[in-house]
Design an enzyme around this catalytic site. Structure first.
Site, PDB file in Angstrom:
ATOM      1  N   GLY B  14      37.712   8.378  21.441  1.00  0.00           N
ATOM      2  CA  GLY B  14      37.102   9.217  20.433  1.00  0.00           C
ATOM      3  C   GLY B  14      36.095   8.219  19.656  1.00  0.00           C
ATOM      4  O   GLY B  14      36.747   6.940  19.540  1.00  0.00           O
ATOM      5  N   GLU B  16      34.931   7.644  15.380  1.00  0.00           N
ATOM      6  CA  GLU B  16      35.158   7.979  14.017  1.00  0.00           C
ATOM      7  C   GLU B  16      34.002   7.327  13.275  1.00  0.00           C
ATOM      8  O   GLU B  16      33.790   6.081  13.454  1.00  0.00           O
ATOM      9  CB  GLU B  16      36.643   7.689  13.338  1.00  0.00           C
ATOM     10  CG  GLU B  16      37.691   7.675  14.040  1.00  0.00           C
ATOM     11  CD  GLU B  16      38.865   6.877  13.273  1.00  0.00           C
ATOM     12  OE1 GLU B  16      38.782   6.748  12.267  1.00  0.00           O
ATOM     13  OE2 GLU B  16      39.854   6.653  14.168  1.00  0.00           O
ATOM     14  N   GLU B  18      32.310   6.775   9.516  1.00  0.00           N
ATOM     15  CA  GLU B  18      31.951   6.698   8.015  1.00  0.00           C
ATOM     16  C   GLU B  18      30.333   6.619   7.776  1.00  0.00           C
ATOM     17  O   GLU B  18      29.874   5.644   8.039  1.00  0.00           O
ATOM     18  CB  GLU B  18      32.672   5.609   7.428  1.00  0.00           C
ATOM     19  CG  GLU B  18      34.188   5.694   7.534  1.00  0.00           C
ATOM     20  CD  GLU B  18      34.959   4.653   6.795  1.00  0.00           C
ATOM     21  OE1 GLU B  18      36.059   4.194   6.706  1.00  0.00           O
ATOM     22  OE2 GLU B  18      34.472   3.604   6.099  1.00  0.00           O
ATOM     23  N   ASP B 110      36.700  10.131   3.410  1.00  0.00           N
ATOM     24  CA  ASP B 110      37.433   8.853   3.521  1.00  0.00           C
ATOM     25  C   ASP B 110      36.997   7.878   2.337  1.00  0.00           C
ATOM     26  O   ASP B 110      35.908   7.149   2.699  1.00  0.00           O
ATOM     27  CB  ASP B 110      37.270   8.231   4.924  1.00  0.00           C
ATOM     28  CG  ASP B 110      38.260   7.215   5.132  1.00  0.00           C
ATOM     29  OD1 ASP B 110      39.120   6.885   4.287  1.00  0.00           O
ATOM     30  OD2 ASP B 110      38.359   6.626   6.514  1.00  0.00           O
ATOM     31  N   GLU B 115      33.444  11.150   6.558  1.00  0.00           N
ATOM     32  CA  GLU B 115      33.469  10.745   7.901  1.00  0.00           C
ATOM     33  C   GLU B 115      33.784  11.777   8.984  1.00  0.00           C
ATOM     34  O   GLU B 115      34.428  12.834   8.649  1.00  0.00           O
ATOM     35  CB  GLU B 115      35.155   9.984   7.919  1.00  0.00           C
ATOM     36  CG  GLU B 115      35.608   9.524   9.365  1.00  0.00           C
ATOM     37  CD  GLU B 115      36.536   8.392   9.369  1.00  0.00           C
ATOM     38  OE1 GLU B 115      36.564   7.603   8.482  1.00  0.00           O
ATOM     39  OE2 GLU B 115      37.258   8.554  10.208  1.00  0.00           O
ATOM     40  N   SER B 117      35.234  12.381  12.534  1.00  0.00           N
ATOM     41  CA  SER B 117      36.271  11.908  13.417  1.00  0.00           C
ATOM     42  C   SER B 117      36.069  12.863  14.662  1.00  0.00           C
ATOM     43  O   SER B 117      36.560  14.067  14.827  1.00  0.00           O
ATOM     44  CB  SER B 117      37.779  11.970  13.371  1.00  0.00           C
ATOM     45  OG  SER B 117      37.714  10.998  11.802  1.00  0.00           O
ATOM     46  N   HIS B 169      34.894   3.402  13.890  1.00  0.00           N
ATOM     47  CA  HIS B 169      36.014   3.049  14.873  1.00  0.00           C
ATOM     48  C   HIS B 169      36.274   3.836  16.103  1.00  0.00           C
ATOM     49  O   HIS B 169      35.835   4.958  16.181  1.00  0.00           O
ATOM     50  CB  HIS B 169      37.469   3.252  13.954  1.00  0.00           C
ATOM     51  CG  HIS B 169      37.454   2.505  12.732  1.00  0.00           C
ATOM     52  ND1 HIS B 169      38.509   2.477  11.869  1.00  0.00           N
ATOM     53  CD2 HIS B 169      36.342   1.672  12.234  1.00  0.00           C
ATOM     54  CE1 HIS B 169      37.962   1.640  10.808  1.00  0.00           C
ATOM     55  NE2 HIS B 169      37.034   1.248  11.097  1.00  0.00           N
ATOM     56  N   ASN B 171      38.466   4.929  19.361  1.00  0.00           N
ATOM     57  CA  ASN B 171      39.807   4.913  19.644  1.00  0.00           C
ATOM     58  C   ASN B 171      40.088   4.981  21.381  1.00  0.00           C
ATOM     59  O   ASN B 171      39.273   5.859  21.776  1.00  0.00           O
ATOM     60  CB  ASN B 171      40.567   5.942  19.055  1.00  0.00           C
ATOM     61  CG  ASN B 171      40.412   5.787  17.501  1.00  0.00           C
ATOM     62  OD1 ASN B 171      41.167   5.193  17.003  1.00  0.00           O
ATOM     63  ND2 ASN B 171      39.772   6.512  16.769  1.00  0.00           N
ATOM     64  N   HIS B 255      42.638   0.705  18.592  1.00  0.00           N
ATOM     65  CA  HIS B 255      41.867   1.028  17.410  1.00  0.00           C
ATOM     66  C   HIS B 255      40.787  -0.170  17.465  1.00  0.00           C
ATOM     67  O   HIS B 255      41.149  -1.206  17.005  1.00  0.00           O
ATOM     68  CB  HIS B 255      42.630   1.349  16.212  1.00  0.00           C
ATOM     69  CG  HIS B 255      41.949   1.795  15.176  1.00  0.00           C
ATOM     70  ND1 HIS B 255      41.528   3.163  14.901  1.00  0.00           N
ATOM     71  CD2 HIS B 255      41.587   1.272  13.705  1.00  0.00           C
ATOM     72  CE1 HIS B 255      41.147   3.475  13.846  1.00  0.00           C
ATOM     73  NE2 HIS B 255      41.302   2.130  13.150  1.00  0.00           N
TER      74      HIS B 255
END
Lengths: 68, 523
Positions: B14, B16, B18, B110, B115, B117, B169, B171, B255
């Site tokens: 996934g 994320e 910002e 965030d 953000e 996600s 980010h 994941n 991460h």
């Protein structure tokens, strides 16, 4: 499953005869570049109306807090 | 649990993001409204303006129970016990607004950024689809605010050009059995080179754009360490945060904090597809990646990023010198070799998702090697570089000209009219991998093959009115028939899929009904 599906690029130089999808580009690089510049020019003309008119102020005002 | 584990370049993953945020709004005292408050407006507006069932209200809450740093102190009983109100963030304060969406995503504030996600997906292509859905979610929020007379602009980028950086980010679920030091050793040279195919491009060199120029990556100049736990200071190439949001003894959540937010479909696709492939090589044939360690990784990240000609070489630990393209080719060679090894973790290497990713990766590397400018439809930094360079040729602007810096920022504006990447996408100059219909569907619906399906569907079907109180990555907090809060945990990321829980959800019209059938069993 054979490896050849990934290896076309390397095999094509190994003398197995020309690959049909490895033909040279149809136009010369210079012509291609001219074509590309033309397309970019029309795009730039098109977006000209939305580009920030006061770039200095816009860039100066784009201040963010740091994140992760 | 039926179904098989993802293979090849497939895995639970996934993104994320910002978002950068600006506004001309002023408060009652005439001061600029803070980005925290603006971000809160955005999250609240999405929940308020979206169709019924699209999101939990921004005040509904996020279940933080699984995010405490005291993971080892929490027992199994605790995990299944009633949720305490104190464990939910009740958000009267708009600056900590958070919402769970019917597509399984989390949309929240965030710090000083909204953000998004994405929900957990199992392939790079699905990651692109739910990442694009996030753009539409953010855009819908901006439009709702505009209707309220509140002006906000959102930017899908990672730098302000003046020293601040904020993250995108990725994941990836990785088996706990793979030693972390092996993962880190393999990832460092790969992540140094990946911007060649995965960079969004940036005007300015240095954290505060001290020197004029163009570089491949938004984030390279903000990397200061090889490995570390931090994400905001001394940012490392490989982040060691270990918060799996999944059965801890089976999984690690890798991460990755060094990537760029990208808007070109193929760029996003290859960023995740190539990394997932490298992870699979580490799992099945780690020796194929031997000999790629870099002498000075942090410096190398900047050397690669600062050279749009792709000719700069970086020094390896064994004294060899390779370009970023050479490094990526070595990783791709390893992935191709491992893919056809017959190892069951690779599945059928010709099929989705592996075959298309490896073939596309090869095509893009070949194109970049021939002439980087030919990859403008696939590689975002190339598209940006080409447009800005042409502007510069016509106007005489150098890389220190504010007009180019402005275009760089405006590239990432999510507004379809003002955003330059959005304009290029609409004009067909950035290859599309997901259509508008698919994106619209992904805004409202979760992926079917992960627990995001359960999370998203209880929001969509039951919602706050039907007793959905909060959620987290591995839990949903529901109100039972006696008004008590109950936590339903879905610890396995591939649990709670459509094929396993659709019948259960179909049988009930609210959370209380669902709970009556669940007792204390995990889904």
């Amino acid at each position: 499953m054979s490896q050849q599906q990934f290896d076309r690029r390397r095999d094509s130089g190994a003398g197995d005869g020309p690959e049909p999808d490895a033909t040279p580009p149809p136009t010369a690089p210079a012509a291609q570049h001219a074509q590309r510049d033309e397309a970019l020019d029309s795009l730039l003309d098109e977006i000209d109306g939305v580009l920030e008119t006061n770039a200095t102020e816009f860039v100066h005002g784009f201040v963010q807090k740091g994140g992760q | 649990m039926s179904g098989s584990a993802p293979v090849g370049v497939g895995r639970v993953m996934g993104i994320e993001t910002e978002l950068g945020i600006t506004s001309t709004q002023r408060d009652a005292a005439g001061q600029p409204v803070t980005p925290m408050v603006l971000s809160g407006q955005v999250v609240r507006a999405y929940a308020a303006g979206a169709p019924a069932g699209a999101a939990l209200p921004a005040a509904a809450g996020w279940d933080y129970a699984d995010e405490t740093p005291l993971r080892d102190a929490r027992g199994f009983e605790m995990a299944r016990a009633l949720a305490h109100r104190s464990q939910l963030t009740d958000v009267e304060d708009p600056t900590i607004a958070t919402s769970v969406l019917s597509n399984g995503a989390r949309f929240y504030v965030d710090h000083a950024h909204p953000e998004y996600s994405s929900p957990e997906v199992t392939s790079p292509l699905a990651a692109v689809r739910w990442d694009r859905a996030g753009e539409e979610v953010a855009l819908a929020a901006v439009r709702t605010l505009a209707e309220e007379g509140l002006e906000v602009r959102l930017y899908k980028n990672n730098v302000d050009g003046k020293g601040a950086s904020y993250g995108t980010h990725e994941n990836y679920l990785v088996p706990r059995s793979v030693p972390f030091d092996r993962l880190a050793a393999a990832l460092i040279p790969f992540l140094v080179a990946r911007p060649v195919i995965a960079g969004a491009g940036r005007v300015g060199l240095g954290q505060a754009s001290e020197r004029p120029g163009f570089q491949l990556s938004q984030r390279a100049d903000y990397l200061e360490a090889e490995i570390g736990l931090e994400t905001t200071l001394r940012r490392p190439i490989v982040n060691t945060r270990d918060e799996p949001h999944a059965t801890p003894h089976l999984h690690r959540r890798l991460h990755v904090i060094v990537g760029d937010a990208t808007m070109a479909d193929v760029t996003t696709y290859l960023a995740l597809g190539s990394l997932s492939a490298v992870l699979r090589v580490v799992e099945t044939h780690p020796h194929l990646l031997d000999g790629l360690a870099l002498a000075r990784p942090v410096a190398a990240a900047q050397q690669v990023s600062h050279d749009p000609t792709l000719r700069a070489t970086v020094e390896l630990a064994d004294g060899r010198h390779l370009t970023g393209l050479d490094l990526l080719e070595a990783h791709l060679d390893a992935a191709e070799q491992a893919a056809v090894s017959g190892h069951e973790a690779w599945g059928d290497p010709a099929e989705e998702p592996t075959g298309p990713v490896l073939r596309r990766w090869r095509e893009v590397l070949d194109t970049l090697r021939r002439d980087p400018s030919e990859a403008a439809g696939q590689v975002e930094w190339v598209a940006k570089h080409q447009l800005l360079q042409r502007f510069s040729e016509r106007s005489g602007a150098g890389w220190d000209d504010p007009r180019l810096a402005a275009m760089d920022i405006q590239w990432h504006d999510l507004d379809p009219d003002r955003g330059l990447a959005r304009r290029l996408r609409a004009a067909g100059r950035l290859d599309r991998l997901v259509g508008d219909d698919e994106i619209a569907h992904a805004v409202a619906h979760p992926p079917e093959d992960t627990r995001a399906w359960f999370r998203g569907e209880v929001v969509r079907r039951y919602g706050a009115g039907g007793g959905v109180r909060a959620a987290s990555w591995d839990s949903v907090v529901l109100v039972d028939g006696r008004g008590r809060l109950r936590r339903v945990r879905v610890e396995e990321p591939t649990g709670g899929r459509r094929d396993t829980v659709a019948d259960l959800l179909d049988r009930h019209t609210d959370a209380a009904g669902l709970l009556s059938e669940l007792s204390s069993e995990d889904v």
